[in-house]
Scaffold this active site. Structure first.
Site, PDB file in Angstrom:
ATOM      1  CG  HIS A  78      -1.423   4.042   5.147  1.00  0.00           C
ATOM      2  ND1 HIS A  78      -2.728   3.629   5.148  1.00  0.00           N
ATOM      3  CD2 HIS A  78      -0.750   3.099   4.446  1.00  0.00           C
ATOM      4  CE1 HIS A  78      -2.840   2.487   4.482  1.00  0.00           C
ATOM      5  NE2 HIS A  78      -1.635   2.148   4.050  1.00  0.00           N
ATOM      6  CB  SER A 115      -0.976   0.019   1.179  1.00  0.00           C
ATOM      7  OG  SER A 115      -0.271   0.206   2.389  1.00  0.00           O
ATOM      8  CG  ASP A 168      -5.582   4.973   5.545  1.00  0.00           C
ATOM      9  OD1 ASP A 168      -5.711   4.340   4.481  1.00  0.00           O
ATOM     10  OD2 ASP A 168      -4.484   5.286   6.026  1.00  0.00           O
TER      11      ASP A 168
END
Length: 169
Positions: free
Chosen positions: A85, A45, A112
């Site tokens: 992230h 990701s 997210d």
């Protein structure tokens, strides 16, 4: 006499190895402020910048506010492992003045919010474990192999999903 010397050296070596295994992680924890300062990336990701199998290094020693573009490690209810992230938006809560952030994986098409607990639109300060200080390519592959082998066991449960960048020590 020779046996005693060999035994003494062996015991000394074992004590030193055990001391290193205990003291080095504790020392890193004190320096970084994070329980597990080095973690393997288990998904794609955050590609192309951080790839599956890379090792990320995390710290929690900065009092500076979070800013857009910074990569953080966070843990939310409902996920077994923390997530790494990028911060895409910083928000100041109107009532409390508390800084909250919204994150997204670089390789993901949406933010997210689907990861956060139901009704939570922003990461709260208590959700954030630390900031990613850097990464080493390929160093985390042994952890990836172990994690994926565990998932293949009959009673193993999945700890990764294709759209989520999970990390583990």
């Amino acid at each position: 006499m020779k046996i005693r010397h060999v035994l003494t050296q062996s015991v000394t070596f074992l004590v030193m190895v055990v001391a290193l295994l205990v003291l080095v992680p504790e020392g890193l924890m004190l320096v970084t402020g994070v329980k597990a300062p080095a973690m393997a990336v288990l998904s794609e990701s955050m590609e192309p910048g951080i790839k599956k199998g890379d090792m990320v290094f995390v710290h929690n020693k900065s009092n500076q506010p979070f800013h857009v573009g910074e990569i953080i490690l966070f843990k939310v209810d409902g996920f077994e492992l923390p997530v790494v992230h990028r911060v895409i938006e910083v928000h100041k809560h109107p009532d409390t003045g508390e800084i909250q952030v919204l994150t997204k994986g670089d390789n993901n098409s949406v933010d997210d919010r689907f990861l956060y607990p139901i009704g939570q639109q922003w990461l709260q300060p208590h959700d954030i474990i630390g900031r990613v200080a850097g990464h080493l390519s390929y160093v985390g592959w042994p952890s990836v192999f172990i994690s994926e082998a565990y998932m293949m066991l009959p009673n193993g449960r999945s700890t990764t999903t294709p759209e989520i960048h999970l990390v583990t020590m």
